[in-house]
Each structure stands twice: as structure tokens, then as C-alpha cells.
Design an enzyme around this catalytic site. Sequence first.
Site, short mmCIF file in Angstrom:
data_model
loop_
_atom_site.label_atom_id
_atom_site.label_comp_id
_atom_site.label_asym_id
_atom_site.label_seq_id
_atom_site.Cartn_x
_atom_site.Cartn_y
_atom_site.Cartn_z
CE1 TYR A 146 7.55 6.32 -7.80
CE2 TYR A 146 8.73 6.23 -9.88
CZ TYR A 146 8.02 5.59 -8.88
OH TYR A 146 7.82 4.25 -8.95
CB ALA A 176 -0.12 8.15 -3.33
CE LYS A 177 4.61 2.02 -9.08
NZ LYS A 177 6.01 2.40 -9.05
CB VAL A 178 5.21 7.03 -2.21
CG1 VAL A 178 4.16 8.08 -2.51
CG2 VAL A 178 4.80 6.14 -1.04
#
Length: 264
Positions: A146, A176-178
Site C-alpha cells: 500500500y 501482492a495485495k494491491v
Amino acid sequence: MLPLSDSDLARDGKVLILAYDHGLEHGPTDFESVPETMDPETVWDIATHDAVTAFAVQKGIAEAYYPSYADDVNLLAKLNGTSNLWMGEPDSAVNWSAEYAADLGASAIGFTLYGGSNNEVEMAEEFRDAQETAREHGLPVVMWSYPRGQGLKNDTSPGTIAYAARMALELGADVAKVKYPGSREAMEWAVAAAGPTKVVMSGGSKTTDESFLRSVKDVIDAGGVGLAVGRNVWQRENAGEMLDALGAIIHEGATVDAALARMG
Ligand code: FBP
């Protein structure tokens, strides 16, 4: 990089993480619209839904409840997190170690990196420790990537989200958490930037059924592997139906219309 096929985090390469660290990140206000969700057991029960591949919580909630749900829920240990009361430059305290999470039975770890924050350097160094310990235990690593902080004007622009995805690759995350960058094309850019790191979308604040499902479909069509979602599931009275619809799109490749039809 850890092949997701070797882990409990994914099913057939697809990921649906239910997130419930909001009591720390945002405070109890997030539970007001569906008051039963203040009780962690309500949301652990939601996490037993078939479509969910892992449940992301902080240490205290894992310690108190995971032993009772170990047969039905894969634990994603969210290692760092900070309250909304903190008013400084974005930062996130490391509240438990990857080693402790592994001892507790976690299937994966999660770690927030605020790229662009004045605290980015320290956060990246803390991530290094967590990532290397996770490797020793064979646990996949999900980075909540983030970008935010003084220097960032728009934290969901396509360029910023592609950079966020790339940072996850460069620093050794498996997933990847976007945030959703606004279109399928922009998500394709992020997926390309992430290379072998898999990309999932972060849910965001609650929106309509249709617009949320359309963004999830965009992510899958762009080559993302799924979603990490909190409020758009458990802030609904029909959380189970929303998970039916998300499961249809993520695990079965359904269209948005077909998924909406599952919601009755
Ligand atoms: P949501 O789907 O509710 O946005 O949850 C995903 C998540 O990453 C949570 O794990 C976390 O608590 C929250 O978003 C943090 O969001 P933000 O920092 O943007 O307020």
C-alpha cells in the site's frame, strides 16, 4: 518464490482471503452496520465458507479462536498492524513474529508495506526478517503493498499500483495485495509488473454487489489470482451469498451476471 500450489493459501491457484483485522486498523466503527460482526466468532463462522482459502487476522484473535477453527479455516497471520488512532507518517507495528505464527499453525503470513512512507526503509527491513523466517517454515508471504505517505498524491493510480506490485516481487513476497487501480488494463499492468508474484485485489469499503463483483472479475480477467476482502463481505447481512458469488467468479470463472444470480 513458493509455488502457491504447495500451500493452503490457494486452491487450484486461486486465492480468496477473508480479512478481519479491521478492529485494529479502523476500530469498532467498522462493525456498526452489522453489529454481530463485533463478535469475532461470527466472522470466523463466515470464514468457514467453502470459497474462502484463508482468514487474515491479528495475533490476539488468532490465539483466542484459531484452536477451535483449525480443522475448517486456514490461518493467515497478519503480522503487523496499527490503529487508526496513530497520527504519524504511515507505519505498522510488528505485533508477532513469523516463527510464533508458524508455531500457532498458520498457513501463511501477511505483512503491510507502506512504500513511499518516511518509514519505508524500516518497514522493508522488518519485512525481510518476516519473509526469511516464513521461508524457513515453508509459509507463503502475502504483502499488503500500500504505497502511501507524504509524497503520494494518488495511492490508486495505475502507475502507483504497478509499482506496489513490483515492490512485492522485488522484496520476495509470493502474493501482492494491491488496491484496485480502476480498470482491467491498469490491473494487467500491475500483474505484468509483479512477474512471478501473484496479484490479488484488496476489497476496499463496501459498495454495491454489482460494482464490487465487476471489479473482482476485472482482476481475474487481468491475470490476478483473486481477492483479499473484508468489509465487502462481512458488512453485508448476506455475507454467505456474497461469498457464493465471489467463489463463482474466482474459483469457477463465472460471469458477473451468473455470479449475481447465485445471490438470489
Ligand atoms: P477491506 O476489504 O475491508 O478493505 O479489507 C482489506 C484490508 O487490507 C484489511 O486487511 C485492512 O484492515 C484494511 O483493508 C486496511 O485498509 P486501509 O488501510 O486502506 O484503511
